[in-house]
Write an enzyme that holds these catalytic residues in place. Sequence first.
Site, PDB file in Angstrom:
ATOM      1  N   ASP A  85       0.844  -1.196   0.000  1.00  0.00           N
ATOM      2  CA  ASP A  85       0.000   0.000   0.000  1.00  0.00           C
ATOM      3  C   ASP A  85       0.891   1.262   0.000  1.00  0.00           C
ATOM      4  O   ASP A  85       2.121   1.154   0.116  1.00  0.00           O
ATOM      5  CB  ASP A  85      -0.912  -0.067   1.248  1.00  0.00           C
ATOM      6  CG  ASP A  85      -2.182   0.758   1.088  1.00  0.00           C
ATOM      7  OD1 ASP A  85      -2.390   1.340   0.020  1.00  0.00           O
ATOM      8  OD2 ASP A  85      -2.978   0.808   2.058  1.00  0.00           O
ATOM      9  N   HIS A  86       0.270   2.435  -0.093  1.00  0.00           N
ATOM     10  CA  HIS A  86       0.964   3.744  -0.133  1.00  0.00           C
ATOM     11  C   HIS A  86       2.465   3.751   0.140  1.00  0.00           C
ATOM     12  O   HIS A  86       2.892   3.578   1.290  1.00  0.00           O
ATOM     13  CB  HIS A  86       0.345   4.677   0.906  1.00  0.00           C
ATOM     14  CG  HIS A  86      -1.045   5.053   0.598  1.00  0.00           C
ATOM     15  ND1 HIS A  86      -1.370   6.086  -0.241  1.00  0.00           N
ATOM     16  CD2 HIS A  86      -2.210   4.521   1.021  1.00  0.00           C
ATOM     17  CE1 HIS A  86      -2.678   6.174  -0.320  1.00  0.00           C
ATOM     18  NE2 HIS A  86      -3.213   5.234   0.425  1.00  0.00           N
ATOM     19  N   GLY A 182      -9.191   7.064   7.152  1.00  0.00           N
ATOM     20  CA  GLY A 182      -9.494   7.189   8.581  1.00  0.00           C
ATOM     21  C   GLY A 182     -10.985   7.235   8.843  1.00  0.00           C
ATOM     22  O   GLY A 182     -11.794   6.756   8.041  1.00  0.00           O
ATOM     23  N   HIS A 209      -9.821   4.466  -2.279  1.00  0.00           N
ATOM     24  CA  HIS A 209      -9.248   4.357  -0.931  1.00  0.00           C
ATOM     25  C   HIS A 209     -10.246   4.917   0.069  1.00  0.00           C
ATOM     26  O   HIS A 209     -11.172   5.629  -0.287  1.00  0.00           O
ATOM     27  CB  HIS A 209      -7.932   5.145  -0.856  1.00  0.00           C
ATOM     28  CG  HIS A 209      -6.792   4.475  -1.562  1.00  0.00           C
ATOM     29  ND1 HIS A 209      -5.576   4.251  -0.972  1.00  0.00           N
ATOM     30  CD2 HIS A 209      -6.688   3.969  -2.821  1.00  0.00           C
ATOM     31  CE1 HIS A 209      -4.778   3.640  -1.827  1.00  0.00           C
ATOM     32  NE2 HIS A 209      -5.419   3.462  -2.967  1.00  0.00           N
ATOM     33  N   GLY A 210     -10.010   4.610   1.346  1.00  0.00           N
ATOM     34  CA  GLY A 210     -10.896   5.149   2.391  1.00  0.00           C
ATOM     35  C   GLY A 210     -12.208   4.399   2.461  1.00  0.00           C
ATOM     36  O   GLY A 210     -13.268   4.986   2.630  1.00  0.00           O
ATOM     37  N   SER A 212     -13.618   2.616   4.674  1.00  0.00           N
ATOM     38  CA  SER A 212     -14.244   2.386   5.986  1.00  0.00           C
ATOM     39  C   SER A 212     -15.252   3.486   6.250  1.00  0.00           C
ATOM     40  O   SER A 212     -14.873   4.605   6.598  1.00  0.00           O
ATOM     41  CB  SER A 212     -13.190   2.418   7.105  1.00  0.00           C
ATOM     42  OG  SER A 212     -12.198   1.450   6.898  1.00  0.00           O
ATOM     43  N   ASN A 231     -10.037  -0.248  -1.084  1.00  0.00           N
ATOM     44  CA  ASN A 231      -9.091  -0.420   0.026  1.00  0.00           C
ATOM     45  C   ASN A 231      -9.768  -0.208   1.377  1.00  0.00           C
ATOM     46  O   ASN A 231     -10.455   0.792   1.572  1.00  0.00           O
ATOM     47  CB  ASN A 231      -7.961   0.616  -0.080  1.00  0.00           C
ATOM     48  CG  ASN A 231      -6.912   0.232  -1.091  1.00  0.00           C
ATOM     49  OD1 ASN A 231      -7.164  -0.545  -1.999  1.00  0.00           O
ATOM     50  ND2 ASN A 231      -5.733   0.794  -0.932  1.00  0.00           N
ATOM     51  N   VAL A 232      -9.531  -1.152   2.275  1.00  0.00           N
ATOM     52  CA  VAL A 232     -10.104  -1.051   3.620  1.00  0.00           C
ATOM     53  C   VAL A 232      -8.979  -1.226   4.641  1.00  0.00           C
ATOM     54  O   VAL A 232      -8.214  -2.191   4.567  1.00  0.00           O
ATOM     55  CB  VAL A 232     -11.183  -2.142   3.841  1.00  0.00           C
ATOM     56  CG1 VAL A 232     -11.797  -2.009   5.227  1.00  0.00           C
ATOM     57  CG2 VAL A 232     -12.258  -2.071   2.766  1.00  0.00           C
ATOM     58  N   THR A 234      -8.903   1.190   8.102  1.00  0.00           N
ATOM     59  CA  THR A 234      -9.322   1.735   9.404  1.00  0.00           C
ATOM     60  C   THR A 234     -10.266   0.831  10.181  1.00  0.00           C
ATOM     61  O   THR A 234      -9.993   0.481  11.333  1.00  0.00           O
ATOM     62  CB  THR A 234      -9.984   3.114   9.198  1.00  0.00           C
ATOM     63  OG1 THR A 234      -9.031   3.959   8.549  1.00  0.00           O
ATOM     64  CG2 THR A 234     -10.393   3.742  10.516  1.00  0.00           C
TER      65      THR A 234
HETATM   66 ZN   LIG Z   1      -5.063   4.803   0.871  1.00  0.00          ZN
END
Ligand SMILES: [Zn+2]
Length: 284
Positions: A85-86, A182, A209-210, A212, A231-232, A234
Amino acid sequence: MAFEKVSTILKMVDEADTAALAFDCVDYNTVYPVIRAAEQLKKPVIVMLYPEHQYLNQLTSLGTFAGMVKELAEKAKVPVGLHLDHCSDYEYILQAIKAGFTSVMIDGSMLPFEENITITSKVTETAHALGVDVEAELGHVGIAARGDGEVKDLYTQPHAAAEFCARTGADSIAVAIGSAHGVYMTEPKLDLKRLEEINEAVKVPLVLHGGSGIPNEQMAQAFRKGINKLNVGTEYFQLYHDTICDYTKKEGAGGSLFDIGTYTQKALYEYLLKKMQLCQFECK
Ligand SMILES: [Zn+2]
């Protein structure tokens, strides 16, 4: 089935107009339930490692993590991908590739457009020579707690995305359309019109992304409009944390250290069985 390239998984789900779910993991307790739940539901899945959790938190090493995922994936009845990831550090990406990662993200989204193209191109050139997939980011998916998801200046521009993909050769791109990393302060609202325009402008799979806290209905729509990877992180980590707290509270000092693994894995597995339903693809 088994250990599969992320690009192959994304192609597979794209044909079904849906997205594969990708979970950030840190150890066996987080990886194992992902693969078991994917098998139970007959869905392809992607396991990711966020670099900071390795070099800062020292929860694993690149080689240990890659080896673990690969071993579990090879025995799995569904395709399992492994992704870094990142990352914005070229040298670290090289280390990850050497350690066995078959997909990496180069995140140049904080850089000016031309610099993002330069670093992304450098990574794709090396990675592709070694048969490794590359996810890049254009626009910037920021931090939910700062309200970045609502800052339209950070959103991905469709025409820029087309130029970016043509010049970098990235295999997929993360897009900024209203999600953020987040915990969301208010319910996010994805810019689905923009997503459609980006999807028309580029041929590569798009990544959100993000994941959650975005309402399921919005995610289902985003999947139909071009998102092929969600992408999960948090909420998965939060549940892991809460489950350990719950165990120690319930069992107190008399609890066995050795039961924490099965206890947490069970809770994560049950969450995953629900979350993974978002992926509409079913393996034959
Ligand atoms: Zn991300």
